[in-house]
Design an enzyme around this catalytic site. Structure first.
Site, PDB file in Angstrom:
ATOM      1  N   GLU A  83     -61.824 -44.452 -77.601  1.00  0.00           N
ATOM      2  CA  GLU A  83     -61.510 -43.475 -78.661  1.00  0.00           C
ATOM      3  C   GLU A  83     -62.414 -42.269 -78.536  1.00  0.00           C
ATOM      4  O   GLU A  83     -63.625 -42.419 -78.299  1.00  0.00           O
ATOM      5  CB  GLU A  83     -61.775 -44.034 -80.076  1.00  0.00           C
ATOM      6  CG  GLU A  83     -60.776 -45.012 -80.574  1.00  0.00           C
ATOM      7  CD  GLU A  83     -61.103 -45.515 -81.989  1.00  0.00           C
ATOM      8  OE1 GLU A  83     -61.760 -44.787 -82.768  1.00  0.00           O
ATOM      9  OE2 GLU A  83     -60.709 -46.639 -82.294  1.00  0.00           O
TER      10      GLU A  83
ATOM     11  N   GLU B 210     -65.118 -51.729 -82.963  1.00  0.00           N
ATOM     12  CA  GLU B 210     -66.272 -51.216 -83.712  1.00  0.00           C
ATOM     13  C   GLU B 210     -66.851 -52.199 -84.729  1.00  0.00           C
ATOM     14  O   GLU B 210     -66.860 -51.920 -85.930  1.00  0.00           O
ATOM     15  CB  GLU B 210     -65.906 -49.909 -84.425  1.00  0.00           C
ATOM     16  CG  GLU B 210     -65.505 -48.799 -83.470  1.00  0.00           C
ATOM     17  CD  GLU B 210     -65.299 -47.456 -84.172  1.00  0.00           C
ATOM     18  OE1 GLU B 210     -65.318 -47.405 -85.410  1.00  0.00           O
ATOM     19  OE2 GLU B 210     -65.115 -46.452 -83.464  1.00  0.00           O
TER      20      GLU B 210
HETATM   21  C1  FCB Z   1     -63.066 -44.860 -85.677  1.00  0.00           C
HETATM   22  C2  FCB Z   1     -62.037 -45.934 -85.951  1.00  0.00           C
HETATM   23  C3  FCB Z   1     -60.621 -45.421 -85.986  1.00  0.00           C
HETATM   24  C4  FCB Z   1     -60.534 -44.063 -86.666  1.00  0.00           C
HETATM   25  C5  FCB Z   1     -61.548 -43.108 -86.085  1.00  0.00           C
HETATM   26  C6  FCB Z   1     -61.474 -41.728 -86.672  1.00  0.00           C
HETATM   27  O1  FCB Z   1     -64.305 -45.259 -86.152  1.00  0.00           O
HETATM   28  O2  FCB Z   1     -62.096 -46.946 -84.975  1.00  0.00           O
HETATM   29  O3  FCB Z   1     -59.810 -46.385 -86.616  1.00  0.00           O
HETATM   30  O4  FCB Z   1     -60.651 -44.208 -88.029  1.00  0.00           O
HETATM   31  O5  FCB Z   1     -62.824 -43.625 -86.270  1.00  0.00           O
END
Ligand code: FCB
Length: 449
Positions: free
Chosen positions: A353, A164
């Site tokens: 994620e 990210e």
């Molecule tokens: C994302 C991050 C991860 C975590 C989630 C909830 O943006 O990559 O580390 O904090 O959010």
């Protein structure tokens, strides 16, 4: 959930600073998150990652949990300052040995290691030299990638260079609410470009020492304009380019979207040097998609500096403990949009994620969240998008950056006083999902090759 394509993988994600603890152990250097979180007033309740989930000492039983879950993939990150305490020079053998054990421990349990090189914990020594504002940091990431690649490259199943870069840019360098706590105004191109150049140099380095596929994980958010009014539409378009394209177009298309001109007061050519975009756009094998929610965006409100206003909530949708709206259909739309935008240039996608903050152990809310988002992924696959896997964020409750330990994303609850792990109801549900998955036709469920 059994109608995913054969070989579709289910996994869980974590990140080093959020779970490892052992901040002073085995020669680990300082990261910007140590400095930031130890500065009063930066995190909720003054929380730090000094101990976190103590995963550095409890990794074996944590890997047992992943095995019990039936997940075939585990995405974790390597703490750069454990491997290179000052971000340069030879590897710290003790630090690297931790990840060597972790990778072997995963393979022994039939779990593919998916390894992120940079999940925001820059060595403080590199920050002292200018951090991502300094072009040299990109070179350092390339060298670090080579060290890690040499040590683990024969066993890692997927590399993730950066996590990210957009969120690291905005929260860490614009709003200053994450490490390194900077507020750079709109002079952002160096931090943008050097992260991307670091990605490219890491790809080059990893290609030299490992045959495993490579990706980077971007945070994407479908943008919904606040209204039909022209100024809302203009702001929404700008926001879409910044969040969804700024860190993807250079990688997949070899060019920045035009907004980049407004993100620097210097001459672009003094930052983006000849040849850089070729390094950045060399082919990657997958695109990592981190998805949490869409964004409702309109024109800036009076007194706001940024050229847009992103609403805190989106009326009409359930919200997580964090207040984030839950909109599974937007994940399907996002995946289809990525395919439509990049066409043949889009490599296969991994959902690296997705998850929600929700505290109770009896967590139907989290089950509904993942069920909805997995349905969205299936719909995207049915629409022709090539998606290879889904990693739930997260295995464990952990250090949620500026929010400290208040926001709980784990399939497993963690009592941070005792370090006791308690499987949430979503853990049992996700186990059903993982174990009902069709094995790879070629490998019949063994580790992927
Ligand atoms: C994302 C991050 C991860 C975590 C989630 C909830 O943006 O990559 O580390 O904090 O959010």
């Amino acid at each position: 959930m059994s109608d995913f394509p054969p070989g579709f993988q289910f996994g869980v994600s974590t990140a080093a600073y959020q779970i490892e603890g052992a901040a002073e152990k085995d020669g680990r250097g300082l990261s910007i998150w140590d400095t930031f979180s130890r500065t009063p007033g930066t995190t909720r309740g003054g929380a730090t990652g000094d101990v976190a989930c103590d995963h550095y000492h409890r990794w074996e039983s944590d890997l047992d949990l992943i095995q019990e879950l039936g997940a075939t993939a585990y995405r974790f990150s390597i703490s750069w300052p454990r491997v290179q305490p000052t971000g340069a020079g030879p590897a710290n053998a003790a630090g690297l040995a931790f990840y060597d054990r972790l990778v072997d421990g995963l393979l022994a349990r039939g779990i593919d290691p998916l390894v992120t090189l940079f999940h925001w914990d820059l060595p403080q020594a590199l920050q002292d030299l200018g951090g991502w504002g300094n072009r040299d940091t990109a070179m350092r990431l390339g060298e670090y990638a080579e060290l890690v690649g040499e040590a683990l490259g024969d066993r890692v199943k997927l590399w993730v260079t950066l996590n990210e870069p957009y969120i690291h840019l905005v929260l860490g360098h614009v709003l200053g609410v994450h490490a390194p706590g900077q507020q750079l105004g709109l002079d952002l191109l160096p931090v943008i470009h050097h992260q991307l150049l670091g990605h490219g140099l890491a790809v080059s380095a990893l290609r030299r020492v490992s045959t495993a596929p490579i990706t980077l994980a971007n945070n994407y958010s479908p943008v919904w304009p606040a209204s039909d009014a022209e100024d809302d539409q203009t702001s929404a378009m700008f926001y879409d380019l910044v969040q969804n394209r700024l860190f993807t177009d250079p990688v997949l298309l070899g060019a920045y979207p035009p907004i980049v001109e407004g993100l620097t007061t210097a001459d672009i050519d003094s930052i983006v040097l000849d040849g850089d975009l070729q390094v950045i756009s060399q082919p990657i094998d997958a695109l990592g998609v981190n998805y949490y929610n869409p964004s409702l965006v309109g024109a800036p409100q009076p007194g706001e500096d940024l050229p847009f206003h992103r609403a805190e909530t989106i009326p009409g949708y359930p919200t997580t403990d964090f207040g984030w709206p839950v909109v599974p259909s937007a994940l399907r739309d996002l995946l289809v949009t990525l395919r439509d935008t990049y066409g043949e240039k889009l490599p296969p996608i991994w959902i690296t994620e997705s998850g929600c903050s929700y505290a109770p152990v009896d967590d139907q809310f989290r089950i509904d969240y993942h069920a909805g988002h997995l349905t969205a992924v299936r719909e995207a696959i049915a629409a022709g998008v090539d998606v290879r896997g889904y990693c739930a964020w997260s295995l464990l409750d952990n250090f949620e950056w500026a929010e400290g330990y208040d926001q709980r994303f784990g399939l497993v609850h963690v009592d941070f006083d005792t370090q006791e792990r308690t499987r949430r109801r979503s853990f049992d549900w996700f186990r059903e999902v993982c174990t009902s998955a069709a094995p790879r036709p070629d490998l019949q469920g063994g580790p992927t090759g």
